[in-house]
Design an enzyme around this catalytic site. Structure first.
Site, PDB file in Angstrom:
ATOM      1  N   GLU A  56      -7.148  -7.581   5.095  1.00  0.00           N
ATOM      2  CA  GLU A  56      -6.179  -6.539   4.770  1.00  0.00           C
ATOM      3  C   GLU A  56      -6.763  -5.147   4.980  1.00  0.00           C
ATOM      4  O   GLU A  56      -6.078  -4.250   5.470  1.00  0.00           O
ATOM      5  CB  GLU A  56      -5.694  -6.689   3.334  1.00  0.00           C
TER       6      GLU A  56
ATOM      7  N   GLN B  58      -3.567   0.239   9.305  1.00  0.00           N
ATOM      8  CA  GLN B  58      -3.325   1.106  10.465  1.00  0.00           C
ATOM      9  C   GLN B  58      -4.015   0.578  11.724  1.00  0.00           C
ATOM     10  O   GLN B  58      -4.413   1.354  12.597  1.00  0.00           O
ATOM     11  CB  GLN B  58      -3.792   2.532  10.173  1.00  0.00           C
TER      12      GLN B  58
ATOM     13  N   TYR C  56     -11.287   4.824  11.306  1.00  0.00           N
ATOM     14  CA  TYR C  56     -11.072   5.122   9.883  1.00  0.00           C
ATOM     15  C   TYR C  56     -12.279   4.662   9.063  1.00  0.00           C
ATOM     16  O   TYR C  56     -12.190   3.719   8.273  1.00  0.00           O
ATOM     17  CB  TYR C  56      -9.793   4.454   9.382  1.00  0.00           C
TER      18      TYR C  56
ATOM     19  N   TYR D 134      -0.487  -0.759  -1.279  1.00  0.00           N
ATOM     20  CA  TYR D 134      -0.200  -1.870  -0.370  1.00  0.00           C
ATOM     21  C   TYR D 134      -1.231  -2.980  -0.495  1.00  0.00           C
ATOM     22  O   TYR D 134      -0.889  -4.148  -0.711  1.00  0.00           O
ATOM     23  CB  TYR D 134      -0.122  -1.410   1.099  1.00  0.00           C
TER      24      TYR D 134
ATOM     25  N   ASP E  61       4.451  -2.404   3.527  1.00  0.00           N
ATOM     26  CA  ASP E  61       3.692  -1.713   4.565  1.00  0.00           C
ATOM     27  C   ASP E  61       4.675  -1.137   5.589  1.00  0.00           C
ATOM     28  O   ASP E  61       5.879  -1.127   5.358  1.00  0.00           O
ATOM     29  CB  ASP E  61       2.712  -2.679   5.232  1.00  0.00           C
TER      30      ASP E  61
ATOM     31  N   CYS F 213      11.374  -7.754  14.631  1.00  0.00           N
ATOM     32  CA  CYS F 213      11.955  -6.466  14.233  1.00  0.00           C
ATOM     33  C   CYS F 213      11.003  -5.350  14.632  1.00  0.00           C
ATOM     34  O   CYS F 213      10.537  -4.567  13.811  1.00  0.00           O
ATOM     35  CB  CYS F 213      12.216  -6.465  12.727  1.00  0.00           C
TER      36      CYS F 213
ATOM     37  N   CYS G  17      16.460 -13.048  15.770  1.00  0.00           N
ATOM     38  CA  CYS G  17      16.162 -12.714  14.371  1.00  0.00           C
ATOM     39  C   CYS G  17      16.859 -13.663  13.414  1.00  0.00           C
ATOM     40  O   CYS G  17      18.079 -13.849  13.488  1.00  0.00           O
ATOM     41  CB  CYS G  17      16.582 -11.292  14.061  1.00  0.00           C
TER      42      CYS G  17
END
Length: 348
Positions: free
Chosen positions: A45, A50, A90, A128, A146, A198, A208
């Site tokens: 996770e 990102q 990051y 999150y 998220d 989606c 879907c």
DNA sequence: TAACCGTGGCT
DNA sequence: TAGCCAAGGTT
């Protein structure tokens, strides 16, 4: 829309179509009630914050092979973990990853807290990630929201308010679909749907499982959701990167612990500013007296600005640098790996 | 609260 | 091509 019907449709789709991902262990990719290892759930996770699945996957495999448990990770040296994270971006995540591993090892007996609230107190676990680990690893009925979930929910309910202002409303709507049954599967089903069906640009509404429940599809333009406010233009900055060699060794520096690329190994650079550097000024800012040659330029995009680096190269000596073999340059952030490779391959 | 913080693939 | 985008968190 009947929430129970929607849930049943999406969970049935997930039972059949869930992605096989490296961190989903056990039969049916970690579904059907197979308990997931909290360490691996947490690690995946954090890496996925990102970050795309293809980018994160090799890092997840490398980390779990080298550090199989949170205790093993907690015992590692900072520089080793930062170098292993190099290229994933990051870098505050890597610093918080170690801080979190050590908090679990030292303050929680090597065992992750098993509630959303307990997890939320650990470094690097925001709303999150704490909700996701609680749901996936500990079967807690949390509201996991998220970017995927925001997009799916905004379409199911045809939310007209633009992001990011709409975040609280989207979270409230997502909450109305959470139940005590299969919370981890529900969270992952929503995210898998967002990632594979989606999609932001060209949603595959024909495939879907909840198309009949989708208010955005009923409007005829589902891809226009979620609405978004316009983004600011990214400024452009200029700098100089210095590639100083001593035989096979390259001079590196350790960047300050916080801020951009914090705690990472790096090439020595000038300040980064709006105005470009001329050759004379670039030489005047160099970390050592040497016969600096201008050997090229590289461009790099960061989150909130783009950077053009002029490349200066020389052979020589310097004080206060870390001499590192060329083969270890893969421990550098991408911007410096790119610059070093360009300079070293440009011998003219 | 809004700014800050990487990277690479896709369109 | 250049912006958009990805399983966000911290300050």
């Amino acid at each position: 829309m009947n929430p129970e019907v929607l849930r049943a449709r999406l969970l049935a789709w997930y039972d059949d179509q869930a992605r096989d991902l490296a961190w989903r262990v056990g039969p049916a990719g970690g579904r059907a009630g197979v308990r997931q290892d909290p360490y691996r759930v947490w690690l995946s996770e954090v890496m996925l914050q990102q970050t795309t699945v293809p980018h994160a996957t090799p890092y997840f495999l490398k980390f779990t092979a080298r550090w199989p448990t949170v205790t093993a990770l907690a015992a590692e040296q900072d520089g080793e973990v930062m170098a292993a994270w190099a290229g994933l971006g990051y870098y505050a995540r890597a610093r918080n990853l170690l801080a979190c591993a050590r908090a679990v090892a030292n303050d929680h007996g090597g065992v992750f807290p098993d509630t959303e609230e307990g997890l939320r107190g650990l470094p690097g676990l925001g709303p999150y990630t704490a909700a996701a680990v609680a749901a996936i690893a500990f079967d807690r009925p949390t509201n996991v929201v998220d970017g995927n979930v925001e997009r799916v929910i905004s379409r199911l309910f045809a939310v007209e308010a633009p992001l990011p202002d709409a975040k609280p409303e989207l979270k409230r709507l997502a909450e109305t679909l959470v139940r005590d049954e299969r919370p981890g599967d529900w969270a992952q089903a929503l995210m898998d749907l967002g990632a594979t069906i989606c999609k932001p640009k060209s949603p595959l509404c024909g495939r879907c499982p909840v198309a009949l429940d989708c208010a955005a599809l009923a409007t005829g333009a589902p891809e226009t959701y979620p609405r978004k406010t316009a983004k600011a233009v990214r400024p452009h900055r200029n700098g100089v990167a210095y590639v100083l060699t001593r035989g096979d060794l390259v001079a590196l520096v350790r960047r300050p612990p916080k801020g951009l690329l914090g705690g990472m190994l790096a090439l020595p650079t000038s300040d980064w500013r709006a105005d470009p550097f001329g050759d004379e000024e670039a030489r005047a800012s160099a970390p050592a007296h040497a016969a600096w040659r201008h050997v090229g330029e590289v461009e790099h995009g960061f989150t909130h600005f783009t950077l053009a680096l002029k490349l200066l190269r020389a052979e020589g000596d310097a004080e206060g640098v870390i001499w590192s073999p060329r083969r270890d340059l893969d421990g550098l952030p991408s911007v410096f790996l790119k610059a070093a490779r360009a300079a070293l391959n440009n011998l003219l």
